[in-house]
Design a protein around this motif. Sequence first.
Motif, PDB file in Angstrom:
ATOM      1  N   VAL A 111      44.123 -47.544  31.584  1.00 33.98           N
ATOM      2  CA  VAL A 111      43.878 -46.461  30.630  1.00 33.98           C
ATOM      3  C   VAL A 111      44.572 -46.868  29.312  1.00 33.98           C
ATOM      4  O   VAL A 111      45.785 -47.078  29.286  1.00 33.98           O
ATOM      5  CB  VAL A 111      44.473 -45.117  31.136  1.00 33.98           C
ATOM      6  CG1 VAL A 111      44.219 -44.026  30.109  1.00 33.98           C
ATOM      7  CG2 VAL A 111      43.900 -44.760  32.508  1.00 33.98           C
ATOM      8  N   GLY A 112      43.771 -47.036  28.256  1.00 33.72           N
ATOM      9  CA  GLY A 112      44.278 -47.601  26.994  1.00 33.72           C
ATOM     10  C   GLY A 112      43.979 -49.094  27.014  1.00 33.72           C
ATOM     11  O   GLY A 112      44.774 -49.923  26.598  1.00 33.72           O
ATOM     12  N   ARG A 162      40.674 -58.041  19.945  1.00 33.97           N
ATOM     13  CA  ARG A 162      42.062 -57.556  20.047  1.00 33.97           C
ATOM     14  C   ARG A 162      42.987 -58.715  20.411  1.00 33.97           C
ATOM     15  O   ARG A 162      44.093 -58.856  19.872  1.00 33.97           O
ATOM     16  CB  ARG A 162      42.168 -56.443  21.132  1.00 33.97           C
ATOM     17  CG  ARG A 162      41.629 -55.092  20.701  1.00 33.97           C
ATOM     18  CD  ARG A 162      42.433 -54.436  19.593  1.00 33.97           C
ATOM     19  NE  ARG A 162      43.707 -53.886  20.086  1.00 33.97           N
ATOM     20  CZ  ARG A 162      44.939 -54.254  19.677  1.00 33.97           C
ATOM     21  NH1 ARG A 162      45.074 -55.218  18.750  1.00 33.97           N
ATOM     22  NH2 ARG A 162      46.041 -53.717  20.171  1.00 33.97           N
ATOM     23  N   ARG A 213      42.292 -51.117  25.486  1.00 30.25           N
ATOM     24  CA  ARG A 213      42.177 -51.993  24.288  1.00 30.25           C
ATOM     25  C   ARG A 213      43.504 -52.031  23.513  1.00 30.25           C
ATOM     26  O   ARG A 213      43.539 -52.482  22.365  1.00 30.25           O
ATOM     27  CB  ARG A 213      41.004 -51.501  23.417  1.00 30.25           C
ATOM     28  CG  ARG A 213      39.636 -51.716  24.076  1.00 30.25           C
ATOM     29  CD  ARG A 213      38.493 -51.683  23.076  1.00 30.25           C
ATOM     30  NE  ARG A 213      37.267 -52.232  23.667  1.00 30.25           N
ATOM     31  CZ  ARG A 213      36.319 -51.482  24.232  1.00 30.25           C
ATOM     32  NH1 ARG A 213      36.455 -50.156  24.260  1.00 30.25           N
ATOM     33  NH2 ARG A 213      35.250 -52.048  24.783  1.00 30.25           N
ATOM     34  N   ALA A 244      46.046 -35.751  27.968  1.00 33.56           N
ATOM     35  CA  ALA A 244      45.140 -36.841  28.396  1.00 33.56           C
ATOM     36  C   ALA A 244      45.728 -37.604  29.585  1.00 33.56           C
ATOM     37  O   ALA A 244      45.028 -37.854  30.580  1.00 33.56           O
ATOM     38  CB  ALA A 244      44.910 -37.792  27.220  1.00 33.56           C
ATOM     39  N   TYR A 269      43.835 -38.224  33.268  1.00 38.73           N
ATOM     40  CA  TYR A 269      43.553 -39.523  33.907  1.00 38.73           C
ATOM     41  C   TYR A 269      44.174 -39.566  35.309  1.00 38.73           C
ATOM     42  O   TYR A 269      43.601 -40.119  36.247  1.00 38.73           O
ATOM     43  CB  TYR A 269      44.085 -40.677  33.054  1.00 38.73           C
ATOM     44  CG  TYR A 269      43.258 -40.935  31.810  1.00 38.73           C
ATOM     45  CD1 TYR A 269      43.759 -40.613  30.545  1.00 38.73           C
ATOM     46  CD2 TYR A 269      41.964 -41.453  31.906  1.00 38.73           C
ATOM     47  CE1 TYR A 269      42.978 -40.824  29.401  1.00 38.73           C
ATOM     48  CE2 TYR A 269      41.189 -41.667  30.768  1.00 38.73           C
ATOM     49  CZ  TYR A 269      41.692 -41.343  29.523  1.00 38.73           C
ATOM     50  OH  TYR A 269      40.935 -41.544  28.401  1.00 38.73           O
ATOM     51  N   LYS A 277      62.029 -46.651  32.726  1.00 41.05           N
ATOM     52  CA  LYS A 277      63.127 -46.017  31.977  1.00 41.05           C
ATOM     53  C   LYS A 277      63.461 -44.665  32.616  1.00 41.05           C
ATOM     54  O   LYS A 277      64.616 -44.229  32.650  1.00 41.05           O
ATOM     55  CB  LYS A 277      62.702 -45.743  30.523  1.00 41.05           C
ATOM     56  CG  LYS A 277      62.507 -46.956  29.623  1.00 41.05           C
ATOM     57  CD  LYS A 277      62.475 -46.500  28.154  1.00 41.05           C
ATOM     58  CE  LYS A 277      62.049 -47.610  27.194  1.00 41.05           C
ATOM     59  NZ  LYS A 277      60.610 -47.981  27.301  1.00 41.05           N
ATOM     60  N   SER A 306      48.171 -46.097  27.741  1.00 41.42           N
ATOM     61  CA  SER A 306      47.609 -45.542  26.494  1.00 41.42           C
ATOM     62  C   SER A 306      48.747 -45.040  25.609  1.00 41.42           C
ATOM     63  O   SER A 306      49.909 -45.037  26.024  1.00 41.42           O
ATOM     64  CB  SER A 306      46.657 -44.385  26.844  1.00 41.42           C
ATOM     65  OG  SER A 306      47.414 -43.315  27.423  1.00 41.42           O
ATOM     66  N   THR A 354      61.523 -52.298  29.275  1.00 50.00           N
ATOM     67  CA  THR A 354      61.280 -53.678  28.822  1.00 50.00           C
ATOM     68  C   THR A 354      62.373 -54.252  27.911  1.00 50.00           C
ATOM     69  O   THR A 354      62.621 -55.450  27.903  1.00 50.00           O
ATOM     70  CB  THR A 354      59.969 -53.713  27.989  1.00 50.00           C
ATOM     71  OG1 THR A 354      60.096 -52.701  26.952  1.00 50.00           O
ATOM     72  CG2 THR A 354      58.768 -53.384  28.851  1.00 50.00           C
ATOM     73  N   GLY A 409      40.284 -38.286  23.302  1.00 49.19           N
ATOM     74  CA  GLY A 409      40.211 -38.912  21.970  1.00 49.19           C
ATOM     75  C   GLY A 409      39.173 -38.145  21.159  1.00 49.19           C
ATOM     76  O   GLY A 409      38.664 -37.103  21.593  1.00 49.19           O
ATOM     77  N   THR A 438      51.587 -43.227  23.519  1.00 47.37           N
ATOM     78  CA  THR A 438      52.584 -42.222  23.914  1.00 47.37           C
ATOM     79  C   THR A 438      52.160 -40.849  23.394  1.00 47.37           C
ATOM     80  O   THR A 438      51.746 -40.710  22.236  1.00 47.37           O
ATOM     81  CB  THR A 438      53.966 -42.585  23.293  1.00 47.37           C
ATOM     82  OG1 THR A 438      54.296 -43.916  23.714  1.00 47.37           O
ATOM     83  CG2 THR A 438      55.042 -41.619  23.732  1.00 47.37           C
TER      84      THR A 438
HETATM   85  N1  LIG Z   1      55.353 -52.545  25.074  1.00 50.91           N
HETATM   86  C1  LIG Z   1      56.427 -52.049  25.697  1.00 50.91           C
HETATM   87  O1  LIG Z   1      57.537 -52.686  25.756  1.00 50.91           O
HETATM   88  C2  LIG Z   1      56.351 -50.703  26.337  1.00 50.91           C
HETATM   89  C3  LIG Z   1      57.441 -50.279  27.096  1.00 50.91           C
HETATM   90  C4  LIG Z   1      57.380 -49.025  27.692  1.00 50.91           C
HETATM   91  C5  LIG Z   1      56.235 -48.222  27.526  1.00 50.91           C
HETATM   92  N2  LIG Z   1      55.184 -48.658  26.780  1.00 50.91           N
HETATM   93  C6  LIG Z   1      54.055 -47.784  26.615  1.00 50.91           C
HETATM   94  O2  LIG Z   1      52.817 -48.470  26.790  1.00 50.91           O
HETATM   95  C7  LIG Z   1      51.821 -47.769  26.036  1.00 50.91           C
HETATM   96  C8  LIG Z   1      50.956 -48.745  25.273  1.00 50.91           C
HETATM   97  O3  LIG Z   1      51.732 -49.434  24.326  1.00 50.91           O
HETATM   98  P1  LIG Z   1      50.923 -50.389  23.294  1.00 50.91           P
HETATM   99  O4  LIG Z   1      51.923 -51.107  22.483  1.00 50.91           O
HETATM  100  O5  LIG Z   1      49.842 -51.145  24.040  1.00 50.91           O
HETATM  101  O6  LIG Z   1      50.199 -49.283  22.389  1.00 50.91           O
HETATM  102  P2  LIG Z   1      48.822 -49.483  21.596  1.00 50.91           P
HETATM  103  O7  LIG Z   1      48.778 -48.443  20.552  1.00 50.91           O
HETATM  104  O8  LIG Z   1      48.647 -50.904  21.186  1.00 50.91           O
HETATM  105  O9  LIG Z   1      47.721 -49.192  22.737  1.00 50.91           O
HETATM  106  C9  LIG Z   1      47.473 -47.885  23.177  1.00 50.91           C
HETATM  107  C10 LIG Z   1      45.991 -47.808  23.504  1.00 50.91           C
HETATM  108  O10 LIG Z   1      45.746 -46.511  24.047  1.00 50.91           O
HETATM  109  C11 LIG Z   1      44.498 -46.075  23.539  1.00 50.91           C
HETATM  110  N3  LIG Z   1      44.397 -44.612  23.676  1.00 50.91           N
HETATM  111  C12 LIG Z   1      44.943 -43.646  22.922  1.00 50.91           C
HETATM  112  N4  LIG Z   1      44.577 -42.427  23.362  1.00 50.91           N
HETATM  113  C13 LIG Z   1      43.790 -42.648  24.450  1.00 50.91           C
HETATM  114  C14 LIG Z   1      43.111 -41.788  25.340  1.00 50.91           C
HETATM  115  N5  LIG Z   1      43.153 -40.465  25.170  1.00 50.91           N
HETATM  116  N6  LIG Z   1      42.370 -42.342  26.326  1.00 50.91           N
HETATM  117  C15 LIG Z   1      42.320 -43.700  26.481  1.00 50.91           C
HETATM  118  N7  LIG Z   1      42.962 -44.562  25.657  1.00 50.91           N
HETATM  119  C16 LIG Z   1      43.683 -44.022  24.652  1.00 50.91           C
HETATM  120  C17 LIG Z   1      44.526 -46.533  22.114  1.00 50.91           C
HETATM  121  O11 LIG Z   1      43.207 -46.531  21.550  1.00 50.91           O
HETATM  122  C18 LIG Z   1      45.097 -47.941  22.257  1.00 50.91           C
HETATM  123  O12 LIG Z   1      44.072 -48.893  22.463  1.00 50.91           O
HETATM  124  C19 LIG Z   1      52.561 -46.783  25.140  1.00 50.91           C
HETATM  125  O13 LIG Z   1      52.505 -45.483  25.681  1.00 50.91           O
HETATM  126  C20 LIG Z   1      53.994 -47.265  25.213  1.00 50.91           C
HETATM  127  O14 LIG Z   1      54.930 -46.203  25.037  1.00 50.91           O
HETATM  128  C21 LIG Z   1      55.219 -49.881  26.176  1.00 50.91           C
END
Ligand SMILES: NC(=O)c1ccc[n+]([C@@H]2O[C@H](COP(=O)([O-])OP(=O)(O)OC[C@H]3O[C@@H](n4cnc5c(N)ncnc54)[C@H](O)[C@@H]3O)[C@@H](O)[C@H]2O)c1
Lengths: 384, 384, 384, 384
Positions: free
Chosen positions: B4-5, B64, B7, B167, B171, B353, B136, B214, B99, B138
């Motif tokens: 979920v998310g 991407r 892309r 959302a 899911y 976390k 997806s 992370t 979305g 936050t």
């Molecule tokens: N990268 C890390 O170290 C890390 C650590 C802990 C948590 N996270 C969590 O992982 C998630 C993703 O991080 P990221 O850097 O890939 O963010 P990002 O913004 O690159 O990717 C988020 C994706 O979610 C999609 N999205 C948004 N709303 C949506 C919905 N309603 N349905 C489906 N898709 C939806 C967006 O279009 C986007 O493609 C975040 O919630 C972040 O907090 C990341």
Amino acid sequence: MWLVGARGSVATTVVTGASAMRARLVPPVGMAGETAEFAGAGLPSLDDLVFGGHDVASTPLPKRAAELAQAGVVPAHLVSLVEDELAAADAEIRDGAGGPLREHEDQATAARRLADDISSFRDRHELRRVVVVNVSSTEPRFAAGPEHQDPAVLGRALRGGRDVLPASSLYAYAAILAGCPFVDFTPSTGMRLPALGLLAQERALPYAGSDGKTGETLLRSALAPMFTGRALRVLAWSGTNLLGGGDGATLADPLAAASKTTSKGQGLRGMLGHRTDGDTRIDYVPALGDWKTAWDHVLFEGFLGVRMTMQVTWQGCDSALAAPLVLDLARFTARAHEAGCSGPLGALGYYFKDPLGTTEHRLPEQYRILQDWACALGRPAGAA
Amino acid sequence: MWLVGARGSVATTVVTGASAMRARLVPPVGMAGETAEFAGAGLPSLDDLVFGGHDVASTPLPKRAAELAQAGVVPAHLVSLVEDELAAADAEIRDGAGGPLREHEDQATAARRLADDISSFRDRHELRRVVVVNVSSTEPRFAAGPEHQDPAVLGRALRGGRDVLPASSLYAYAAILAGCPFVDFTPSTGMRLPALGLLAQERALPYAGSDGKTGETLLRSALAPMFTGRALRVLAWSGTNLLGGGDGATLADPLAAASKTTSKGQGLRGMLGHRTDGDTRIDYVPALGDWKTAWDHVLFEGFLGVRMTMQVTWQGCDSALAAPLVLDLARFTARAHEAGCSGPLGALGYYFKDPLGTTEHRLPEQYRILQDWACALGRPAGAA
Amino acid sequence: MWLVGARGSVATTVVTGASAMRARLVPPVGMAGETAEFAGAGLPSLDDLVFGGHDVASTPLPKRAAELAQAGVVPAHLVSLVEDELAAADAEIRDGAGGPLREHEDQATAARRLADDISSFRDRHELRRVVVVNVSSTEPRFAAGPEHQDPAVLGRALRGGRDVLPASSLYAYAAILAGCPFVDFTPSTGMRLPALGLLAQERALPYAGSDGKTGETLLRSALAPMFTGRALRVLAWSGTNLLGGGDGATLADPLAAASKTTSKGQGLRGMLGHRTDGDTRIDYVPALGDWKTAWDHVLFEGFLGVRMTMQVTWQGCDSALAAPLVLDLARFTARAHEAGCSGPLGALGYYFKDPLGTTEHRLPEQYRILQDWACALGRPAGAA
Amino acid sequence: MWLVGARGSVATTVVTGASAMRARLVPPVGMAGETAEFAGAGLPSLDDLVFGGHDVASTPLPKRAAELAQAGVVPAHLVSLVEDELAAADAEIRDGAGGPLREHEDQATAARRLADDISSFRDRHELRRVVVVNVSSTEPRFAAGPEHQDPAVLGRALRGGRDVLPASSLYAYAAILAGCPFVDFTPSTGMRLPALGLLAQERALPYAGSDGKTGETLLRSALAPMFTGRALRVLAWSGTNLLGGGDGATLADPLAAASKTTSKGQGLRGMLGHRTDGDTRIDYVPALGDWKTAWDHVLFEGFLGVRMTMQVTWQGCDSALAAPLVLDLARFTARAHEAGCSGPLGALGYYFKDPLGTTEHRLPEQYRILQDWACALGRPAGAA
Ligand SMILES: NC(=O)c1ccc[n+]([C@@H]2O[C@H](COP(=O)([O-])OP(=O)(O)OC[C@H]3O[C@@H](n4cnc5c(N)ncnc54)[C@H](O)[C@@H]3O)[C@@H](O)[C@H]2O)c1
Ligand SMILES: NC(=O)c1ccc[n+]([C@@H]2O[C@H](COP(=O)([O-])OP(=O)(O)OC[C@H]3O[C@@H](n4cnc5c(N)ncnc54)[C@H](O)[C@@H]3O)[C@@H](O)[C@H]2O)c1
Ligand SMILES: NC(=O)c1ccc[n+]([C@@H]2O[C@H](COP(=O)([O-])OP(=O)(O)OC[C@H]3O[C@@H](n4cnc5c(N)ncnc54)[C@H](O)[C@@H]3O)[C@@H](O)[C@H]2O)c1
Ligand SMILES: NC(=O)c1ccc[n+]([C@@H]2O[C@H](COP(=O)([O-])OP(=O)(O)OC[C@H]3O[C@@H](n4cnc5c(N)ncnc54)[C@H](O)[C@@H]3O)[C@@H](O)[C@H]2O)c1
Ligand code: NA
Ligand code: NA
């Protein structure tokens, strides 16, 4: 507790601190042995400790404590409140060996003298036992030779008038003669000669070492398992230690520094499972005094080879970090002796950069081993 | 694996990396699940994974991946070598919910649509099982209400046309409908509503979460036990996170940031056993892109109240740190489902976390719990 | 521009960057000479530069540029766009001296050969003038002797078949023979021998050096005046440099490192007005490649003796920091020659760790001196 | 010297330090005014200073000094040696305004009372002049309104019983009434209202401000010119300030913090010539007390767009950094008054985060301007 190097920064902080805690002036911050975790280990209480020791310096302990207070290592108001205990301990400090004072004394005589000092201390204070703890200046690296393999050969060599043992090992030998367990908080040779190991075993004496883990190495042993646990590959681990006071001056001599960096280097390769780039250096910065600053820089590789870094800067007061470990080490070792343990106490690896009797360097594992062992120590008398 | 998310930066790094490892182009650095430690856990092999997912964005996955390569998050030469797998995964990405695309769709219909997408994906690829992983954006913090306590009440509310679930929870609900385990790598609500928990339990579905550990929090959970183990008293723990790419933009909104800092704050108080001064902040610095820099400053008190400090600076590529965790979480959860586990998988606390099903935050203890559980998972079929 | 060490990291970055800027592919970031401040100095335009040089290595320039792109030192997409210019420059690189290739060649012959190469390059490209810039590997420290005091004595010694000059000074000598100004971006001896200074003066040739100021020393020369301006007393200034690529390997040899740390140490004592504790070290960390990390720790005393610290960590790409300075130094030196200047160009101290012709190390003062001199250079022909 | 906020950390450190230096107990470290550079400026000697002031707190100065000694801000042994001077100054501290004490007093009466206190202080001690220096708590941001444009309108509004001026401006007004120059070391409004500016001009009174430059901002103003001088493009400049004591508590209120961060933010944009990403935050960490720790992270772009970073951590004792600046500011302002200067003293920009009467923020330029101005002040009486 018999402190070798009794007038050093660590030793002075030990006596000042123990006295202050006994007078309930300060809580036992820094004393793992006083946490609930080890309440059941049967450690001797701080209230029952009596201090004495050997040194080659002559500055009275109360003056050394005032110097440390001036440098912010111990709180000034505490020093004045524990002056009597400092004076009492000072009165139990005897001339050491290997210093300038008694150059012509052969090492067999010296060992006998040192042992008698310790026994006399025990008898006069009617102590159940005395643990000898080495906190004297770091010695240059020492290569064991033929005289160090067998107790009898060693005995004869000692009477030969030639200096056969480094000071730290002479004190270990004296401890054995006096029937005392030995703890080496320094990276020096100490008990780590085959002949001494055999002697200690014969006399069923436990011993622990080497080189207290207080700053940079403590951090490394907490952080290395984080990288391996996440399968992150460390490419380079560099470290710079800036140190002024106490041992800093001694470590300004490259040979002494070498024994420290060797002991520091032991753990990392083992914990990571492979060699990495990067050196660990100790630089003498007199102006810093006892405030050691260590900067570590870790370059690591993550998913798909992406390179990342972590830097950590530790600004610690070395003697304040060392003293509580010395107090706990002496009490754990005393309890081990009481419970019939002998030989190297691997379970105390948690406290050392270069631990005897174990190959485990990872702090979490060392802590669990210490917990299990302490639990066994808690059960009524019987070999732990 | 249903992302979920799909892309997003993390998701794209997951698919790119898995494809590269499958083609033996890169070693599995960052993948604890691929270390000897967990060889016996019976995890599904990387070679057997098929990728699909939901997103509300439309940028094709290969594009991407090229963007991430440009930013140094994944190596450029790899992206071109795995273009087919990226295209294949892209073809399995369906319109998400919550979305802008389908605003008028009521959540019951949406849930049904999402679930059908997942089931169709499973059937078409003849997959034994599909694990739904939320990566997806936050979400802002969400307060559960009366409709979220009981599955039946929730069902009716969903058909009421009003948006009842965030959302992430929609899911989770869809995953349940599709009979799939659910992993929440984000700090959003997801499965964490009583009604959903009950539903999952009824369908004997395991789930894990929340918020992948992370960077800064990983460090804190490795270092806090070092301080407590040495009885050193932490007085203040301050943290600043500078982040640009991916989630950084989302976290520029204070409400979303609040859900992240709350989840970040969970562990520290528990690990240290007492409150400390100091705040944890997240600052949006677009120019930094995916390269998150976290600076932590710890003021602690040692022996006799002496004050000392430790500073650590972490410069990590967030998606590169997250992706291997997502791959391992999906495989552990798949194995758990296969072994008959259901409800929150507390043993996966090592990855989160704000871990579900456990109060343990200390990294070493979490790692041991994961090892023991993985060992049990390794034994032939039977509730772990 | 004639680069000695033409296939090194710095040289390759110079040619790649100049070509990219000429093709308007990138803005002149890093080029003080291209800022409004020096618009009136009459510097030769980047578009008019032609590149050639000497080296003892044989890797073609396009391949060296590809290696730097792989290491992230130059953007990959740029390298392919400037391949022709790289090839053209490569075609103008001749065998150097002092390397393994022509061991039996006596230094007089070598100097003649090197000078002829430079003159032929000038004639074939109908260049108004050629500036020789030394960016070859750092040499160990060299002690001047009797043969280095007087041009005539030196001339005879050179024909004696014995190696009388370090390579850097041989190139300086060749530059003089070819009537070219000389810039030494390295800490090696170069022009810094009395005989060569006299020869250059006789031929009215300007020269500049030594050792480009790109990272830690640049920072120190900006920060030291802050402390003295506020009358804050620096007690200790410690520095650790971690370096892998290019010069890093050379500096792994303590003798070469010594020439670098000596040149690094020059400024601080002068700027602060007194000696301080603390060492400056260079550690070879291959894994870091061209990404030099420098950590400086400053302990200083403030009002009423209160002690405070400042730490600065510099993570820079050495060649990317060096290349724009090399381009500006060559253009300033060319303009100085055109304007009739000769001898050491003290006004270029702004660019050097160990500046010739000035005792000023403070960056702000050096910048003002450069501004004033550039202004004078801007006026119509006449000695600056 | 008349200190507004006379019982604060900065004020107490000023009086303690000046007394200690007068008694030749400590050298004037931190006092630029006492360096050779400004020997010819004709500043009043420290020996001739007499201290008084206003405050709304009541803790006696000797007790405040003992508290600062306990926190390591001033050396304990000094405090006891200067007790008499502390007591003498304490006797000259009168009730301020804008605090809880005299809520019902209208501001015209209050201004008259404050001015009379200052005049009485001058007359009783037969002082040539009194400089009023504001070191009281940081005020929330204040929006000037119609009553603040013209002196007459302001006068009438003040008698209207409604609070028209923030406390800092009431003190500025009182200073004008008492014929005294005014220095604002705080970021509060102070003299910065059109009506007050006009009044000061009418009375030919010089004034200086605002917000002393002691830590992070001092560093930024030394480092920003380094980046621009080398044409390195700063992409993001982030800063975190951790502060406990004195002003820290006040700055825990977001409104007060906003006036500090606004004043902090003034310089950077101007020095770099363009906006950058990154925020500057102030976090209240009570446990840190007066020891402010500032961490700045700079992301910058170099040659061909290569990205690099610099991090600097400043661990300073705020009051120890502020006090010497306050002493010099008062003496420079006194000398300026003596030499016939009036209006905002732009040349004192060297001391301020948000300098009045100049747009120059770069530390090197500010220092040069101060040197030139001090040189002019040195010449016999005549408008500087
Ligand atoms: N990268 C890390 O170290 C890390 C650590 C802990 C948590 N996270 C969590 O992982 C998630 C993703 O991080 P990221 O850097 O890939 O963010 P990002 O913004 O690159 O990717 C988020 C994706 O979610 C999609 N999205 C948004 N709303 C949506 C919905 N309603 N349905 C489906 N898709 C939806 C967006 O279009 C986007 O493609 C975040 O919630 C972040 O907090 C990341
Ligand atoms: N402080 C720490 O964090 C730490 C950590 C690990 C190990 N250590 C070790 O602890 C030891 C003590 O450190 P310190 O800072 O107190 O050093 P110190 O220099 O202040 O004290 C050493 C004492 O040993 C005495 N001494 C020297 N030679 C002796 C001899 N032959 N016989 C008896 N006494 C002798 C000296 O006179 C001095 O009083 C060092 O070996 C150091 O390496 C300290
Ligand atoms: N990069 C920086 O920030 C920086 C700063 C100050 C000084 N420097 C100096 O610049 C020089 C080059 O640095 P680099 O990183 O490019 O090193 P490098 O090792 O990448 O390049 C040095 C080149 O010199 C060539 N060389 C060696 N001996 C030679 C000889 N006798 N004749 C001709 N060529 C010879 C080598 O083959 C190599 O191609 C070094 O001396 C370094 O100390 C660099
Ligand atoms: N220390 C530094 O590095 C630094 C740097 C720049 C600016 N400053 C400014 O200096 C000022 C003082 O800082 P500090 O650390 O001494 O703060 P502090 O809180 O210790 O002292 C402030 C004093 O002002 C008094 N005060 C409050 N309201 C008053 C009023 N209406 N009239 C008279 N007195 C009043 C308080 O009672 C207190 O005694 C602050 O505004 C701070 O922003 C300090
Ligand atoms: Na240590
Ligand atoms: Na400041």
